[in-house]
Design a protein around this motif. Structure first.
Motif, PDB file in Angstrom:
ATOM      1  N   PRO A  15      16.457  30.475  27.115  1.00  0.00           N
ATOM      2  CA  PRO A  15      17.537  29.745  27.788  1.00  0.00           C
ATOM      3  C   PRO A  15      17.155  28.282  27.997  1.00  0.00           C
ATOM      4  O   PRO A  15      15.980  27.965  28.178  1.00  0.00           O
ATOM      5  CB  PRO A  15      17.692  30.458  29.132  1.00  0.00           C
ATOM      6  N   LEU A  16      18.146  27.436  27.983  1.00  0.00           N
ATOM      7  CA  LEU A  16      17.935  26.011  28.212  1.00  0.00           C
ATOM      8  C   LEU A  16      17.496  25.802  29.661  1.00  0.00           C
ATOM      9  O   LEU A  16      18.000  26.456  30.572  1.00  0.00           O
ATOM     10  CB  LEU A  16      19.246  25.256  27.938  1.00  0.00           C
ATOM     11  N   ASP A  17      16.538  24.918  29.857  1.00  0.00           N
ATOM     12  CA  ASP A  17      16.066  24.551  31.197  1.00  0.00           C
ATOM     13  C   ASP A  17      17.295  24.313  32.093  1.00  0.00           C
ATOM     14  O   ASP A  17      18.230  23.624  31.690  1.00  0.00           O
ATOM     15  CB  ASP A  17      15.237  23.264  31.052  1.00  0.00           C
ATOM     16  N   PRO A  18      17.314  24.869  33.316  1.00  0.00           N
ATOM     17  CA  PRO A  18      18.484  24.719  34.192  1.00  0.00           C
ATOM     18  C   PRO A  18      18.894  23.264  34.441  1.00  0.00           C
ATOM     19  O   PRO A  18      20.084  22.956  34.514  1.00  0.00           O
ATOM     20  CB  PRO A  18      18.052  25.397  35.499  1.00  0.00           C
ATOM     21  N   GLN A  21      20.727  22.109  31.480  1.00  0.00           N
ATOM     22  CA  GLN A  21      22.079  22.671  31.443  1.00  0.00           C
ATOM     23  C   GLN A  21      23.037  21.761  32.202  1.00  0.00           C
ATOM     24  O   GLN A  21      24.145  21.510  31.744  1.00  0.00           O
ATOM     25  CB  GLN A  21      22.097  24.079  32.037  1.00  0.00           C
ATOM     26  N   VAL A  22      22.591  21.268  33.352  1.00  0.00           N
ATOM     27  CA  VAL A  22      23.425  20.341  34.123  1.00  0.00           C
ATOM     28  C   VAL A  22      23.634  19.056  33.319  1.00  0.00           C
ATOM     29  O   VAL A  22      24.755  18.577  33.177  1.00  0.00           O
ATOM     30  CB  VAL A  22      22.792  20.033  35.501  1.00  0.00           C
ATOM     31  N   SER A  24      23.564  18.561  30.163  1.00  0.00           N
ATOM     32  CA  SER A  24      24.403  18.764  28.970  1.00  0.00           C
ATOM     33  C   SER A  24      25.892  18.685  29.282  1.00  0.00           C
ATOM     34  O   SER A  24      26.700  18.416  28.392  1.00  0.00           O
ATOM     35  CB  SER A  24      24.083  20.105  28.305  1.00  0.00           C
ATOM     36  N   GLY A  25      26.277  18.882  30.544  1.00  0.00           N
ATOM     37  CA  GLY A  25      27.680  18.804  30.923  1.00  0.00           C
ATOM     38  C   GLY A  25      28.133  17.418  31.350  1.00  0.00           C
ATOM     39  O   GLY A  25      29.321  17.178  31.560  1.00  0.00           O
ATOM     40  N   ARG A  30      27.001  14.618  26.628  1.00  0.00           N
ATOM     41  CA  ARG A  30      27.770  15.758  26.126  1.00  0.00           C
ATOM     42  C   ARG A  30      27.653  15.960  24.620  1.00  0.00           C
ATOM     43  O   ARG A  30      27.730  17.072  24.127  1.00  0.00           O
ATOM     44  CB  ARG A  30      29.234  15.608  26.533  1.00  0.00           C
ATOM     45  N   ARG A  34      21.109  20.772  21.443  1.00  0.00           N
ATOM     46  CA  ARG A  34      20.062  21.385  22.260  1.00  0.00           C
ATOM     47  C   ARG A  34      18.707  20.723  21.984  1.00  0.00           C
ATOM     48  O   ARG A  34      17.967  20.387  22.907  1.00  0.00           O
ATOM     49  CB  ARG A  34      19.994  22.889  21.972  1.00  0.00           C
ATOM     50  N   GLU A  38      16.374  18.658  24.638  1.00  0.00           N
ATOM     51  CA  GLU A  38      14.978  18.995  24.917  1.00  0.00           C
ATOM     52  C   GLU A  38      14.063  17.794  24.681  1.00  0.00           C
ATOM     53  O   GLU A  38      13.111  17.571  25.428  1.00  0.00           O
ATOM     54  CB  GLU A  38      14.566  20.218  24.098  1.00  0.00           C
ATOM     55  N   ARG A  41      14.422  15.346  27.612  1.00  0.00           N
ATOM     56  CA  ARG A  41      13.788  15.764  28.869  1.00  0.00           C
ATOM     57  C   ARG A  41      12.543  14.932  29.179  1.00  0.00           C
ATOM     58  O   ARG A  41      12.247  14.645  30.342  1.00  0.00           O
ATOM     59  CB  ARG A  41      13.430  17.265  28.828  1.00  0.00           C
TER      60      ARG A  41
END
Length: 166
Positions: A15-18, A21-22, A24-25, A30, A34, A38, A41
């Motif tokens: 899963p994408l790091d939490p 995830q934020v 990415s939105g 946007r 992925r 990463e 980050r």
């Protein structure tokens, strides 16, 4: 068949790091894949603010933008007699994007109204991305431009509405 399904789970990416995830939105990021998120980050800096702490002051030179992961902030501007609240900023929202394009004075003060975690990206990081990963740097720069354009239109529409109803 069960062995095949288990094998597929083995090859599925984690899963994408939490926090990503934020991120990415957020409209600025946007369009990032992925893999780009990463890579990004490494250029995002986690910051924590206590209730009442100021992220930046109106008038100070802007150095970067922020994405709210948890918590809540408030943007205010100096007025003639008192401060004017521009709005609240919550998880999944970004602020300070103008600083990514140039070192100009901040147009508002942003302060945490509760304990808050943000990810910050500073202009030198964007410049390094443009040099090292031009496609990613371009996506982010265009994302910043789209966000600023949308905010300018909202501001213009708001002023136009006020003048039409006055």
């Amino acid at each position: 068949m069960l062995a095949f399904m288990n094998l597929l789970k083995f090859f599925r990416p984690p899963p994408l790091d939490p926090m990503l995830q934020v991120v990415s939105g957020v409209p600025v990021f946007r369009e990032c894949t992925r893999a780009e998120l990463e890579a990004l980050r490494l250029h995002l800096h986690e910051r924590h603010f206590l209730e009442g702490e100021i992220v930046f002051d109106e008038g100070e030179e802007g150095e970067g933008m922020y994405v709210v992961i948890t918590g809540k902030l408030r943007a205010v501007r100096k007025g003639m007699l008192k401060r004017k609240t521009l709005g609240d900023i919550g998880p999944g929202e970004s602020f300070g994007e103008m600083a990514m394009l140039g070192a100009s004075p901040r147009v508002a003060t942003v302060m945490a109204t509760e304990p808050t975690t943000v990810l910050a990206m500073f202009r030198p990081e964007l410049l390094r991305l443009v040099e090292g990963r031009p496609r990613l740097g371009y996506k982010i720069a265009m994302g910043v431009a789209r966000v600023l354009e949308a905010r300018m239109r909202q501001t213009a529409d708001g002023h136009l509405e006020k003048s039409l109803t006055a």
